[in-house]
Design a protein around this motif. Structure first.
Motif, short mmCIF file in Angstrom:
data_model
loop_
_atom_site.label_atom_id
_atom_site.label_comp_id
_atom_site.label_asym_id
_atom_site.label_seq_id
_atom_site.Cartn_x
_atom_site.Cartn_y
_atom_site.Cartn_z
N TYR A 232 0.83 -1.21 0.00
CA TYR A 232 0.00 0.00 0.00
C TYR A 232 0.86 1.26 0.00
N ALA A 233 2.03 1.19 0.62
CA ALA A 233 2.93 2.34 0.60
C ALA A 233 3.35 2.67 -0.83
N TYR A 234 3.63 1.66 -1.62
CA TYR A 234 4.00 1.91 -3.01
C TYR A 234 2.81 2.38 -3.84
N VAL A 235 1.61 1.90 -3.51
CA VAL A 235 0.42 2.43 -4.16
C VAL A 235 0.29 3.93 -3.86
N PHE A 236 0.57 4.29 -2.60
CA PHE A 236 0.51 5.70 -2.21
C PHE A 236 1.56 6.52 -2.95
N VAL A 237 2.75 5.96 -3.13
CA VAL A 237 3.80 6.66 -3.88
C VAL A 237 3.37 6.88 -5.33
N ALA A 238 2.77 5.85 -5.92
CA ALA A 238 2.28 6.00 -7.30
C ALA A 238 1.22 7.08 -7.38
N ALA A 239 0.36 7.15 -6.37
CA ALA A 239 -0.66 8.20 -6.36
C ALA A 239 -0.04 9.58 -6.24
N LEU A 240 0.98 9.70 -5.40
CA LEU A 240 1.68 10.99 -5.27
C LEU A 240 2.34 11.38 -6.59
N LEU A 241 2.92 10.40 -7.28
CA LEU A 241 3.52 10.69 -8.58
C LEU A 241 2.46 11.19 -9.56
#
Length: 269
Positions: A232-241
Motif C-alpha cells: 500500500y505504501a507503493y500504491v501511495f507513492v504511485a498516487a503521489l507521482l
C-alpha cells in the motif's frame, strides 16, 4: 472551471478551496485508520493508515527505493517525450495534408482503441523484459492522446487566416509556424496533460507486469512477499507521482498558454 470555482465559493463562503481539499484528505486518512481498527475491513488486507505510513518511512530510508523511483520517472519521461514529439509532428502533418489525413483515418481509428496492455506480449516478444518494453507501451498509449488533439487543433484553424496566408504566398513551414501552430498549441497542451497521466499509468503497469523494476516492480515484490503495508505504501507513492505529474502539466500549460483566454480567465478568477 470558473463556474465550478464560483459554485464552491458560494457553497462554502469564507472557506478557501485549499482548506476544503486538506479537510477531504484528512477525512480519508482518518477513515483509513479507523475502519481496519474497529473491524469494518480486515486489517490483514487493508492495514491502518499509520502502518502504511511507517512502511513508507522504512522504504524511503533505503537507497533502493529512490533508485526505483528514479527508474520510474526516467521511463515515464522517455516514453512521454517520444510520444509528444511523434504526436505533434504527425498531428501537424496529417492535419495539414488532406490526403494523408484521409489516407490514415481508418488506420488511426482501428489502432487507437487497442488497449496498450493487450500489446504486452508483443512488447515482450520484440523487446524483451527490460525498460524498452515498458517504454513501448507508454509511447503507444500516450501517442494517441497527443495525435488526436493536435489534429483537431490543426483543423480548427480560422479559414480566413488560412486564406490570408495563402494569398500572401506563405510557404508551408511559415504557414505552419505563424497560422497553424498558434491555433493547435492549446490542443497540444491538452494532449500533453492527458498523455502525461496515461504515460504514468502505463509505466507503473509495465514495471509491475514486465520488468519488475521501478515503483511498479517493488509493489509487485511486496505483494508476492506478503508485505501488505509496504504494498500500500507503493500504491501511495504511485498516487503521489500521479498528483505531481498532473500539477506539473497544468503549471506548464499555464506558463505556455499565458496569453490564451482560458488561462487568463482562470487567473482572473
Amino acid at each position: 472551471m470558473t463556474d465550478l470555482r464560483l459554485s464552491r465559493r458560494a457553497a462554502a463562503p469564507g472557506v478557501p478551496s485549499w482548506a476544503l481539499g486538506v479537510a477531504g484528505v484528512a477525512t480519508f486518512l482518518l477513515l483509513a485508520e479507523l475502519l481496519p481498527r474497529i473491524g469494518v475491513v480486515d486489517a490483514r488486507f487493508t492495514p491502518p493508515a499509520s502502518e502504511v505510513f511507517l512502511a513508507l518511512v522504512r522504504q524511503a530510508s533505503d537507497a533502493a527505493f529512490w533508485l526505483a523511483l528514479l527508474h520510474t520517472i526516467v521511463t515515464w519521461g522517455a516514453g512521454l517525450a517520444i510520444a509528444l514529439l511523434a504526436g505533434i509532428a504527425l498531428g501537424v502533418l496529417f492535419g495539414t495534408v488532406r490526403f494523408l489525413r484521409e489516407f490514415t483515418a481508418s488506420t488511426i481509428e482501428f489502432l487507437r482503441p487497442v488497449p496498450s496492455v493487450a500489446l504486452l506480449p508483443v512488447a515482450v516478444l520484440l523487446l524483451g523484459t527490460g525498460m524498452a518494453s515498458t517504454i513501448f507501451l507508454v509511447v503507444y498509449a500516450a501517442f494517441w492522446q497527443v495525435l488526436i488533439q493536435v489534429m483537431a487543433g490543426v483543423q480548427d484553424v480560422d479559414p480566413v487566416a488560412a486564406d490570408t496566408a495563402r494569398s500572401y504566398r506563405f510557404g508551408l513551414w511559415r504557414r505552419i509556424r505563424t497560422v497553424v501552430w498558434p491555433t493547435a498549441l492549446p490542443y497540444a497542451m491538452t494532449g500533453l496533460r492527458l498523455a502525461a497521466s496515461v504515460a504514468l499509468i502505463l509505466t507503473v503497469t509495465g514495471e509491475l507486469l514486465i520488468s519488475f523494476d521501478g515503483i511498479g516492480g517493488r509493489l509487485e515484490v511486496a505483494r508476492q512477499s506478503g508485505a501488505v503495508a509496504s504494498m500500500y505504501a507503493y500504491v501511495f507513492v504511485a498516487a503521489l507521482l500521479g498528483l505531481a505529474v498532473n500539477l506539473l502539466a497544468r503549471r506548464f500549460e499555464s506558463s505556455v498558454l499565458f496569453w490564451h483566454p482560458s488561462i487568463r480567465g482562470e487567473v482572473a478568477a
